[in-house]
Every structure is written in C-alpha cells, then in structure tokens.
Scaffold this motif. Structure first.
Motif, short mmCIF file in Angstrom:
data_model
loop_
_atom_site.label_atom_id
_atom_site.label_comp_id
_atom_site.label_asym_id
_atom_site.label_seq_id
_atom_site.Cartn_x
_atom_site.Cartn_y
_atom_site.Cartn_z
N ALA A 178 0.86 -1.19 0.00
CA ALA A 178 0.00 0.00 0.00
C ALA A 178 0.89 1.25 0.00
CB ALA A 178 -0.90 -0.01 1.24
N ILE A 179 0.35 2.35 -0.51
CA ILE A 179 1.12 3.60 -0.55
C ILE A 179 0.51 4.56 0.47
CG2 ILE A 179 1.87 5.51 -2.03
CD1 ILE A 179 1.34 3.55 -4.40
N ILE A 180 1.32 4.91 1.45
CA ILE A 180 0.80 5.80 2.51
C ILE A 180 0.96 7.24 2.00
CG2 ILE A 180 0.92 6.38 4.98
CD1 ILE A 180 0.46 3.34 4.45
N VAL A 181 -0.17 7.85 1.63
CA VAL A 181 -0.09 9.18 1.01
C VAL A 181 -0.34 10.33 1.99
CG1 VAL A 181 -0.65 8.40 -1.33
CG2 VAL A 181 -2.50 9.05 0.23
N GLY A 182 -0.75 10.01 3.22
CA GLY A 182 -0.95 11.07 4.20
C GLY A 182 -1.04 10.51 5.60
N VAL A 183 -0.41 11.19 6.56
CA VAL A 183 -0.56 10.81 7.97
C VAL A 183 -0.62 12.08 8.81
CG1 VAL A 183 0.64 8.57 7.79
CG2 VAL A 183 1.93 10.58 8.45
N SER A 184 -1.23 11.97 9.97
CA SER A 184 -1.29 13.14 10.86
C SER A 184 -1.00 12.72 12.29
CB SER A 184 -2.68 13.78 10.79
OG SER A 184 -3.63 12.90 11.37
N ASP A 185 -0.62 13.69 13.10
CA ASP A 185 -0.61 13.50 14.55
C ASP A 185 -1.16 14.77 15.16
OD1 ASP A 185 1.52 15.28 14.57
OD2 ASP A 185 3.04 13.73 14.87
N SER A 186 -1.03 14.94 16.47
CA SER A 186 -1.69 16.10 17.09
C SER A 186 -1.12 17.42 16.60
CB SER A 186 -1.60 16.00 18.61
OG SER A 186 -0.25 15.88 18.97
N ARG A 187 0.08 17.41 15.98
CA ARG A 187 0.69 18.68 15.52
C ARG A 187 0.39 19.02 14.07
NH1 ARG A 187 6.66 18.66 16.93
NH2 ARG A 187 6.54 20.56 15.71
N GLY A 188 -0.05 18.08 13.28
CA GLY A 188 -0.34 18.41 11.88
C GLY A 188 -0.37 17.19 10.98
N THR A 189 -0.46 17.49 9.67
CA THR A 189 -0.58 16.44 8.66
C THR A 189 0.57 16.58 7.67
OG1 THR A 189 -2.99 16.51 8.78
CG2 THR A 189 -2.06 15.62 6.75
N VAL A 190 1.09 15.44 7.19
CA VAL A 190 2.04 15.49 6.08
C VAL A 190 1.45 14.66 4.95
CG1 VAL A 190 3.47 13.61 7.03
CG2 VAL A 190 4.43 15.12 5.32
N ARG A 191 1.61 15.19 3.75
CA ARG A 191 0.98 14.56 2.59
C ARG A 191 1.98 14.45 1.45
NH1 ARG A 191 -3.56 17.34 -1.37
NH2 ARG A 191 -3.53 15.56 -2.75
N SER A 192 1.94 13.31 0.76
CA SER A 192 2.76 13.17 -0.45
C SER A 192 2.05 12.19 -1.38
CB SER A 192 4.16 12.65 -0.09
OG SER A 192 4.78 12.22 -1.28
N PRO A 193 1.54 12.66 -2.50
CA PRO A 193 0.81 11.77 -3.42
C PRO A 193 1.69 10.63 -3.92
CG PRO A 193 0.43 14.07 -3.98
CD PRO A 193 1.51 14.07 -2.95
N GLU A 194 3.02 10.80 -3.91
CA GLU A 194 3.91 9.72 -4.38
C GLU A 194 4.12 8.67 -3.29
OE1 GLU A 194 5.14 13.09 -4.58
OE2 GLU A 194 4.00 13.08 -6.46
N GLY A 195 3.77 8.99 -2.07
CA GLY A 195 3.95 8.04 -0.96
C GLY A 195 5.01 8.53 0.02
N LEU A 196 4.71 8.33 1.30
CA LEU A 196 5.64 8.73 2.37
C LEU A 196 6.50 7.52 2.73
CD1 LEU A 196 2.84 10.41 4.48
CD2 LEU A 196 4.78 11.66 3.47
N ASP A 197 7.71 7.80 3.19
CA ASP A 197 8.61 6.72 3.61
C ASP A 197 8.27 6.37 5.07
OD1 ASP A 197 10.66 5.20 4.58
OD2 ASP A 197 12.27 6.43 3.74
N VAL A 198 7.62 5.22 5.26
CA VAL A 198 7.12 4.87 6.60
C VAL A 198 8.27 4.71 7.59
CG1 VAL A 198 5.83 3.15 7.93
CG2 VAL A 198 4.97 3.89 5.72
N LYS A 199 9.38 4.13 7.12
CA LYS A 199 10.53 3.94 8.04
C LYS A 199 11.01 5.30 8.56
CE LYS A 199 12.39 -0.49 6.74
NZ LYS A 199 12.82 -1.03 5.46
#
Ligand code: NAD
Length: 365
Positions: free
Chosen positions: A194-215
């Motif tokens: 799966a391609i993780i294209v966005g994640v958030s925590d209590s401080r904000g969201t980061v988005r990348s349509p190409e996929g975020l590096d989970v490591k």
C-alpha cells in the motif's frame, strides 16, 4: 434508587464499585458490565472527569468487543480520578491501594488504559495476580511494541478488500493519528504494497501523493518528533487529513473525528476503524449508504484485547499474533457478509454478532 439504575439493561452492569481511601486521596470507580463469558477484561484509566455513566459505556463497549472476539471474558472498566500525568510514585501508591481494595473482586482483571502502562501493571502484580499488560520480564506481551492492534487492522483491511473494487498493492492509504495503532498499521500496510499518502498526529498532517517513507516517519516518532518534521511532502493542518483523496482511510486517534458536518470532505472507498468510536452513528450510516464501506471499531481494533487475553493464558507473542489474525479475519468476514446479506449496517451486524455470543453464554446453566 431508580436513578442509579437508569442505564441498566438486560446485559448489565453487573457491579459498580466505588473505592474511596482518603489517606492516599484515592477515589475510583469500577464498572463490571457483564460476566456471562468470564471475568471482565478492560483497562484502568486515570482521568480527572469521567462520569460513572461514561465508565459504564466504556465497560459496555468492552463487553461487546470481547464477545465479538470470542474471548472468554466479559467487559469492565475502571477509572481512577486524578491527573494522568501525576508522578509514577503517586500512581503506584494509588494502584497498590486499589489492588488491595479489590483483591477479592474476582470478576475483574486489571489491564492498562489511558494514563496507565506496563510499569503500573507490574506494581499491581506485586499485590494480586489478576492483571495483564505486564512487562516482558513478568510474562507480559508488549502489545504496542509488536503492534497487536495494527496487526488486526491490517487483517480487517485485507478481508474488507474482498468487498471492494481495488487491491491493497498500490492502494492509497491515509492514517489519522500516528501513535501505537497508527504507526504499526502504516508499517504493516506499507509492507504489503500500500502507498501511505498522508498521515497526521496532534501537531499536523504530512501529505505526499507519491507516498511517504514509513521507516523515516517511524524514526521521527522514535526521536520524539512529529510527522510534520518529515523532510519532504506537503505540511498541512491536522484536520486536513480528512481531505486527502485515498482508497483507504484509517482513523487511529480520537473519538467522533468524522461527523455529519465534515463527512462530505472524505474522499475514500474504505474506512477501517482503528480508533474507538471515530465516526458518529449518523455519519457512519450516511457514508455507508453513499457506498463507503467501513469495518466497525470493535471488530477492526480488537487486536490489543486479544493479545491481552492471550497473555493472561501464558501464550507467546507468536501465538497471540496468530489468534489476532484468525479472529479479526473471521469476524470481519462474518460482519461484512451479514451486512450485505441482510442489508443492514456493518455496525448493526457487529452488535448482533456480539450479542449472539453473549446470549449463548448466558444460556449455559
Ligand atoms: P497513542 O496515544 O499511542 O496515539 C494517538 C495518536 O493520535 C498520536 O500520534 C497523537 O499525536 C494523535 N492525535 C491526537 N489527537 C489528534 C488529532 N486531533 N488529530 C490527529 N492526530 C491526533 O494512542 P493509540 O494507542 O494509538 O490509540 C489510538 C486510538 O485507538 C484510541 O482511540 C484508542 O482508544 C484506540 N485503540 C487503541 C488500542 C491499542 O492497542 N493501543 C486498541 C484499541 C483501540
């Protein structure tokens, strides 16, 4: 008298115990909801302001979750009134006092929840043996470290995909909350393509349509940073995580994050509920009727409690992960199949499944 029973129904609550010990300023309430399937399993929360009714609702959700997971446990919850950030020494004093006060109430097994952790459970273990969520050295299985709940969310997702028109490989995933549940879910889903294209925590969201590096995201969290410290990608407000187009949207943070007002912003096909009650009942219904499939919270996020129940029986980590896989897969299939066949909501099917399992236990002599 009548008022005290205002939220009672045919399932419970079986017992409500108030504990008060002025010498250490201990005030606590224990709700044991239903014990037809066995002693109640449900965590101890430290919080300043949980009403008895809220404690009962939390206990009831554990009754349903444990029954749906086919565990030999009823549901319970305990609240210690106080600041969850109080010093560990003070927590230990309250927990020891509480364990001694409830030494003979065998219908309840102590477990961690918000404000309590494995060190707290170790302290209780000094007084009584009815406790789970222990450190490894005392026979515990570190459920957040092994990602027990995320492991279950992965399997719920895989089964739910059988009812969708896309595959996990290449699917775009957005995850709200990057704590114990969110980060392990991200890890397991990314491992399966799966391609993780966005994640958030209590401080904000980061988005990348190409996929975020989970490591890289996991390393940031390990260093005590936020997902918005990720070097690339677009940085957004934490609520913007709702707007990111994706095939799979996973809430893993707070209750009621999706409601009737903001549900129209979601652009997804499948929601797998990692958090507890992340979507209001009205929004869940409206989304489902619009064609968005969802796996209800107590089916998708049962990994943690299945792991805790496995620990209580002396299982290994491997056996616990196997039990999570088997139970979450079977339950997701049963619930989604029932919802489809009877044309009801997945949540209704999930509640029916749990109630059926409780009632079967009640009917044994
Ligand atoms: P956690 O405290 O480890 O992580 C919570 C995450 O959510 C953190 O990253 C935090 O920064 C983030 N967050 C908080 N408020 C936010 C907001 N408004 N917007 C975006 N992110 C926000 O908690 P957890 O153990 O991962 O639990 C998450 C949810 O899953 C809770 O609802 C919990 O009850 C539920 N749950 C957890 C488990 C478990 O095994 N830990 C099991 C079942 C259900």
């Amino acid at each position: 008298m009548e008022d005290m029973f205002r939220f009672a129904d045919e399932l419970g609550p079986f017992k409500i115990i108030h504990v008060y010990e002025p010498s250490v300023s201990l005030k606590a309430v224990l709700v044991v909801d239903n014990v037809a399937r066995g002693p109640a399993l449900g965590g101890i929360r430290i919080a300043p302001d949980v009403s008895v009714e809220e404690c009962f609702r939390l206990a009831r959700s554990m009754t349903l979750k444990n029954a749906a997971a086919d565990l030999p446990h009823g549901g319970g919850k305990m609240v210690i009134y106080g600041d969850p950030k109080m010093p560990q020494e003070k927590k230990n004093q309250l927990l020891r006092t509480l364990a001694c006060a409830l030494r003979n109430d065998e219908e309840y097994i102590f477990a961690p929840d918000m404000g309590t952790d494995e060190a707290c459970m170790a302290c209780i273990r000094d007084e009584i043996t009815r406790v789970v969520g222990l450190p490894c050295e005392l026979g515990g299985i570190p459920l957040d470290e092994i990602g027990a709940t995320g492991w279950g969310v992965l399997h719920a997702t895989e089964v739910a995909l059988q009812y969708c028109d896309f595959e996990l490989e290449g699917a775009r995933v957005v995850i709200q909350g990057f704590g114990a549940v969110g980060k392990n879910t991200a890890r397991f889903l990314a491992e399966r393509g799966a391609i993780i294209v966005g994640v958030s925590d209590s401080r904000g969201t980061v988005r990348s349509p190409e996929g975020l590096d989970v490591k890289a995201l996991l390393s940031l969290k390990k260093a005590g940073k936020s997902v918005i410290d990720y070097p690339d990608g677009e940085k957004l407000d934490r609520n913007a995580v709702i707007d990111i187009p994706c095939e799979i949207w996973i809430p893993a943070a707070r209750p009621d994050v999706i409601n009737e007002e903001n549900m129209g912003r979601l652009n997804t096909k499948l929601i797998v509920e990692g958090a507890n009650i992340p979507i209001t009942a009205g929004a869940e219904k409206a989304l489902y009727e619009k064609g968005v499939l969802y796996v209800p919270d107590f089916i998708a996020n049962a990994g943690g409690v299945i792991c805790a129940a496995s620990e209580y029986r002396g299982s290994t980590r491997c056996a616990a992960l196997e039990a999570i896989e088997e139970k979450v897969r079977n339950n997701t299939k049963t619930v989604l199949e029932d919802a489809k066949n009877r044309d009801i909501l997945p949540r209704e099917a999930a509640v029916d499944l749990a109630l059926k399992r409780i009632k079967r236990a009640v009917n044994y002599p």
